[in-house]
Write a protein that holds these residues in place. Structure first.
Motif, PDB file in Angstrom:
ATOM      1  N   ARG A 315      23.547  -2.366 -43.390  1.00  0.00           N
ATOM      2  CA  ARG A 315      23.218  -3.447 -42.703  1.00  0.00           C
ATOM      3  C   ARG A 315      21.902  -3.886 -42.223  1.00  0.00           C
ATOM      4  O   ARG A 315      21.401  -4.800 -42.822  1.00  0.00           O
ATOM      5  CB  ARG A 315      24.007  -3.741 -41.522  1.00  0.00           C
ATOM      6  CG  ARG A 315      23.599  -4.808 -40.372  1.00  0.00           C
ATOM      7  CD  ARG A 315      24.025  -6.355 -41.234  1.00  0.00           C
ATOM      8  NE  ARG A 315      23.905  -7.399 -40.496  1.00  0.00           N
ATOM      9  CZ  ARG A 315      22.762  -7.810 -40.252  1.00  0.00           C
ATOM     10  NH1 ARG A 315      21.663  -7.317 -40.948  1.00  0.00           N
ATOM     11  NH2 ARG A 315      22.597  -9.021 -39.452  1.00  0.00           N
ATOM     12  N   PHE A 323      28.161  -8.497 -38.853  1.00  0.00           N
ATOM     13  CA  PHE A 323      27.544  -8.149 -37.501  1.00  0.00           C
ATOM     14  C   PHE A 323      28.050  -7.061 -36.756  1.00  0.00           C
ATOM     15  O   PHE A 323      27.434  -6.342 -36.194  1.00  0.00           O
ATOM     16  CB  PHE A 323      27.845  -9.442 -36.367  1.00  0.00           C
ATOM     17  CG  PHE A 323      27.179  -9.467 -35.305  1.00  0.00           C
ATOM     18  CD1 PHE A 323      25.912  -9.601 -35.120  1.00  0.00           C
ATOM     19  CD2 PHE A 323      28.351  -9.267 -34.148  1.00  0.00           C
ATOM     20  CE1 PHE A 323      25.487  -9.436 -33.923  1.00  0.00           C
ATOM     21  CE2 PHE A 323      27.639  -9.274 -32.725  1.00  0.00           C
ATOM     22  CZ  PHE A 323      26.362  -9.169 -32.799  1.00  0.00           C
ATOM     23  N   LEU A 326      25.921  -4.164 -37.069  1.00  0.00           N
ATOM     24  CA  LEU A 326      24.663  -4.146 -36.278  1.00  0.00           C
ATOM     25  C   LEU A 326      25.000  -3.817 -34.580  1.00  0.00           C
ATOM     26  O   LEU A 326      24.488  -3.127 -33.906  1.00  0.00           O
ATOM     27  CB  LEU A 326      24.168  -5.568 -36.044  1.00  0.00           C
ATOM     28  CG  LEU A 326      22.676  -5.781 -35.630  1.00  0.00           C
ATOM     29  CD1 LEU A 326      21.748  -4.816 -36.560  1.00  0.00           C
ATOM     30  CD2 LEU A 326      22.099  -7.139 -36.102  1.00  0.00           C
TER      31      LEU A 326
ATOM     32  N   PRO B   5      17.181  -0.706 -35.690  1.00  0.00           N
ATOM     33  CA  PRO B   5      16.628  -2.091 -35.817  1.00  0.00           C
ATOM     34  C   PRO B   5      15.808  -2.388 -34.626  1.00  0.00           C
ATOM     35  O   PRO B   5      16.100  -1.848 -33.815  1.00  0.00           O
ATOM     36  CB  PRO B   5      18.080  -2.561 -35.824  1.00  0.00           C
ATOM     37  CG  PRO B   5      19.008  -1.708 -34.988  1.00  0.00           C
ATOM     38  CD  PRO B   5      18.549  -0.474 -35.405  1.00  0.00           C
ATOM     39  N   GLN B   9      15.360  -7.949 -35.532  1.00  0.00           N
ATOM     40  CA  GLN B   9      16.574  -7.532 -36.435  1.00  0.00           C
ATOM     41  C   GLN B   9      17.753  -8.090 -35.758  1.00  0.00           C
ATOM     42  O   GLN B   9      18.614  -8.308 -36.344  1.00  0.00           O
ATOM     43  CB  GLN B   9      16.661  -6.215 -37.149  1.00  0.00           C
ATOM     44  CG  GLN B   9      15.490  -5.972 -38.094  1.00  0.00           C
ATOM     45  CD  GLN B   9      15.349  -4.506 -38.598  1.00  0.00           C
ATOM     46  OE1 GLN B   9      15.247  -3.839 -37.581  1.00  0.00           O
ATOM     47  NE2 GLN B   9      15.310  -4.502 -39.978  1.00  0.00           N
ATOM     48  N   LEU B  10      18.040  -7.567 -34.688  1.00  0.00           N
ATOM     49  CA  LEU B  10      18.967  -7.726 -33.704  1.00  0.00           C
ATOM     50  C   LEU B  10      19.314  -9.300 -33.496  1.00  0.00           C
ATOM     51  O   LEU B  10      20.463  -9.738 -33.472  1.00  0.00           O
ATOM     52  CB  LEU B  10      18.782  -6.828 -32.470  1.00  0.00           C
ATOM     53  CG  LEU B  10      18.874  -5.453 -32.327  1.00  0.00           C
ATOM     54  CD1 LEU B  10      18.682  -4.740 -31.299  1.00  0.00           C
ATOM     55  CD2 LEU B  10      20.401  -4.807 -33.029  1.00  0.00           C
ATOM     56  N   GLU B  12      18.000 -11.599 -35.092  1.00  0.00           N
ATOM     57  CA  GLU B  12      18.243 -12.192 -36.196  1.00  0.00           C
ATOM     58  C   GLU B  12      19.995 -12.098 -36.920  1.00  0.00           C
ATOM     59  O   GLU B  12      20.675 -13.241 -36.996  1.00  0.00           O
ATOM     60  CB  GLU B  12      17.371 -11.669 -37.628  1.00  0.00           C
ATOM     61  CG  GLU B  12      17.887 -12.253 -38.884  1.00  0.00           C
ATOM     62  CD  GLU B  12      17.301 -11.596 -39.852  1.00  0.00           C
ATOM     63  OE1 GLU B  12      17.258 -10.406 -40.007  1.00  0.00           O
ATOM     64  OE2 GLU B  12      16.628 -12.227 -40.980  1.00  0.00           O
ATOM     65  N   GLY B  13      20.504 -10.946 -36.363  1.00  0.00           N
ATOM     66  CA  GLY B  13      21.761 -10.653 -36.696  1.00  0.00           C
ATOM     67  C   GLY B  13      22.546 -11.418 -35.971  1.00  0.00           C
ATOM     68  O   GLY B  13      23.723 -11.995 -36.431  1.00  0.00           O
ATOM     69  N   VAL B  14      22.411 -11.626 -34.703  1.00  0.00           N
ATOM     70  CA  VAL B  14      23.223 -12.460 -34.006  1.00  0.00           C
ATOM     71  C   VAL B  14      23.192 -13.928 -34.232  1.00  0.00           C
ATOM     72  O   VAL B  14      24.191 -14.601 -34.207  1.00  0.00           O
ATOM     73  CB  VAL B  14      22.635 -12.541 -32.273  1.00  0.00           C
ATOM     74  CG1 VAL B  14      23.454 -13.494 -31.300  1.00  0.00           C
ATOM     75  CG2 VAL B  14      22.843 -10.943 -31.695  1.00  0.00           C
ATOM     76  N   ILE B  16      22.698 -14.890 -37.157  1.00  0.00           N
ATOM     77  CA  ILE B  16      23.467 -15.071 -38.567  1.00  0.00           C
ATOM     78  C   ILE B  16      24.973 -15.118 -38.208  1.00  0.00           C
ATOM     79  O   ILE B  16      25.702 -15.824 -38.738  1.00  0.00           O
ATOM     80  CB  ILE B  16      23.206 -14.051 -39.662  1.00  0.00           C
ATOM     81  CG1 ILE B  16      21.696 -14.093 -40.042  1.00  0.00           C
ATOM     82  CG2 ILE B  16      24.175 -13.916 -40.785  1.00  0.00           C
ATOM     83  CD1 ILE B  16      21.244 -12.708 -41.061  1.00  0.00           C
ATOM     84  N   SER B  17      25.278 -14.265 -37.173  1.00  0.00           N
ATOM     85  CA  SER B  17      26.782 -14.002 -36.967  1.00  0.00           C
ATOM     86  C   SER B  17      26.981 -15.429 -36.342  1.00  0.00           C
ATOM     87  O   SER B  17      28.435 -15.861 -36.541  1.00  0.00           O
ATOM     88  CB  SER B  17      26.923 -13.027 -36.145  1.00  0.00           C
ATOM     89  OG  SER B  17      28.395 -12.679 -35.798  1.00  0.00           O
TER      90      SER B  17
END
Lengths: 350, 168
Positions: A315, A323, A326, B5, B9-10, B12-14, B16-17
């Motif tokens: 990831r 997600f 993460l 991360p 990065q964290l 960005e992940g949120v 995107i999700s």
């Protein structure tokens, strides 16, 4: 999906004149497989039958944490049903052609019982059943660990289900080859230097093996959330996808880990037998020690740390946008204090 | 602390999700707008994070210069308000300038390089331990004494609940 399911069920119920799928909905929870509950209404000359079922479907390969086979899981469930009294779902079959459901899948019977096992602990409404349920759970585990491997796994599919070179010809070779797999996997999980703690885990496992015990089929994810119960009995032990041939103490170690993380008290029961381990030892005669449990707590942690951290790394490296992977950085972190304590890090308490 | 991360990065992940896993399934228009506002706030945080530490220090130091310059301009004025400005300059304006922090990624890169060196050292220590070198046991103990408290501190800092959400 529903049409594909009706079509597939036609093969599973060849006598049916008509099949309907009702109440199809996802079951929340679980990081590895996608699961859906539904009822299959099967109409044939003899009348109408309603079959409560579950579809277990692989996630897309890029987001899959644990690459396991629905074919192997199907065979295992049917072997367990045939060779043991362990309560498991009947598997209606598996579908290896991803064209049908999007990914490989299997359909299993939906068992009855309470899945909220937290009801058994602390101030839960079923705390009065805890001793009886855990007594039965222990007896089930003992049956699994003492049943001849060949009876459960006649084709040898559980010897090395991840296909990573595990050698189960002897206990020593099993431990050695498994720990080598962990160590060799380190580059695939090394997303941050703090993962040196996990490397320390792998190396410590290699340096400090315990005494041998007979290998057995182990559940592989024996934890407080993977059984159903009713009236003081376990009605189903489920989620067998990580089952393999291994050391029986692996299941005890993993339950110990998840007992801590889940704030449950499985290992304290049955109290009249002195707890889960004491009862297990009385039934098996294995005389498993706490030190051995600690080793296999670490061993089981390593076993799941490899695929979980590999998914996190994929990831972070941008191979997926899943997600959950993460979020797993937090889940992984939650295991750290106990891991450090068992490794003997100075000044660390769980 | 983990360098990977990283915070960006964290976030960005949120982001995107929220866009792919949540927004398509939100049918209430007000809730959908709220999700989009959340995305906007998070994107703003992502844009602020790389510069906030340096800018705060730079702006602090620049403000000291502004106070000093204004005070100098009013040097010949004997009004009460001018006296207050001089007093303020003597108090706050006399504070030392703050050091400008290094960009976070520079610090993270350096941290990561030393961390990787420790990882390699652990592998070598293991080889020595298996060869029976007692000092390697002591070396590992030193390494663990450093890493253990760090990881526990990080766990207490970062973890929310038991971090088993969604597992069932």
């Amino acid at each position: 999906m529903r049409d594909a399911l009706v079509d597939w069920l036609g093969d599973a119920f060849p006598e049916a004149d008509a099949i309907d799928v009702v109440g199809f909905e996802p079951i929340p929870g679980g990081y590895s497989r996608e699961t859906y509950r539904f009822d299959a209404v099967v109409r044939c000359a003899g009348g109408e039958q309603v079959h409560p079922l579950i579809l277990r479907k692989d996630p897309p390969a890029a987001v899959s944490i644990l690459q396991t086979s629905r074919h192997v899981e199907h065979d295992l469930l049917e072997s367990l049903r045939a060779a043991t009294s362990i309560p498991v779902s009947r598997s209606l079959g598996h579908e290896s052609d991803p064209a049908r459901f999007g990914e490989c899948a299997m359909v299993i019977e939906r068992m009855g019982g309470n899945a909220q096992t937290s009801d058994l602990f602390h101030d839960g409404p079923d705390v009065d059943q805890a001793d009886d349920v855990m007594r039965h759970l222990c007896e089930i585990l003992v049956e699994l660990h003492t049943t001849d491997i060949g009876a459960i796994d006649p084709r040898g599919a559980l010897a090395d289900p991840r296909g990573v070179g595990i050698d189960v010809t002897t206990w020593v070779r099993y431990i050695d080859s498994t720990v080598e797999y962990y160590i060799d996997s380190f580059p695939t999980i090394d997303y941050d230097p703090t993962l040196m703690v996990v490397l320390d885990l792998f190396l410590t496992l290699r340096r400090t093996p315990p005494r041998p015990l007979p290998l057995a089929v182990v559940h592989g994810d024996f934890n407080p959330a993977n059984f159903l119960y009713a009236d003081g009995r376990v009605t189903a032990l489920f989620d067998w996808e990580n089952a393999r041939i291994g050391d029986p103490r692996e299941d005890l170690g993993w339950m110990t880990t998840m007992d801590i993380l889940s704030n449950s008290n499985v290992m304290d029961h049955p109290r009249d037998e002195g707890g889960f381990l004491a009862y297990y030892n009385r039934l098996t005669g294995f005389e498993v020690t706490q030190a051995e449990i600690d080793y296999f707590t670490l061993f089981g942690t390593a076993n799941i740390a490899v695929p979980v951290n590999a998914a996190i790394k994929r990831r972070i490296d941008g191979e997926s946008t899943e997600f959950t992977h993460l979020y797993l950085t937090q889940s992984s972190m939650g295991t750290m204090p106990n891991l450090l304590r068992l490794l003997g890090y100075p000044g660390v308490t769980a | 602390m983990n360098t990977t991360p990283n915070i960006d990065q964290l976030l960005e992940g949120v982001l995107i999700s929220l866009g792919t896993d949540v927004l398509p399934y939100v049918s209430n228009p007000k809730a959908a707008a709220t999700v989009q506002m959340m995305q906007s706030i998070l994107q703003g945080v992502r844009q602020v994070l790389p510069v906030v530490d340096q800018r705060l220090a730079e702006e602090h130091n620049a403000m000291l210069h502004v106070i000093a310059e204004i005070t100098a301009l009013l040097g010949g004025c004997d009004e009460v308000a001018a006296e207050r400005i001089r007093e303020r300059a003597a108090m706050i304006g006399a504070e030392p300038e703050l050091p400008i922090p290094l960009p976070r990624e520079v610090v993270a890169d350096a941290h990561r390089a030393v961390g990787n060196a420790l990882t390699a050292t652990m592998i070598d220590l293991d080889e020595l331990q298996r060869a029976g070198v007692a000092a390697a046991d002591d070396g590992l103990a030193v390494l663990r004494a450093h890493v253990g408290p760090r990881v526990v501190r990080d766990t207490h800092t970062i973890l929310v609940g038991n971090a088993l959400l969604g597992r069932g």
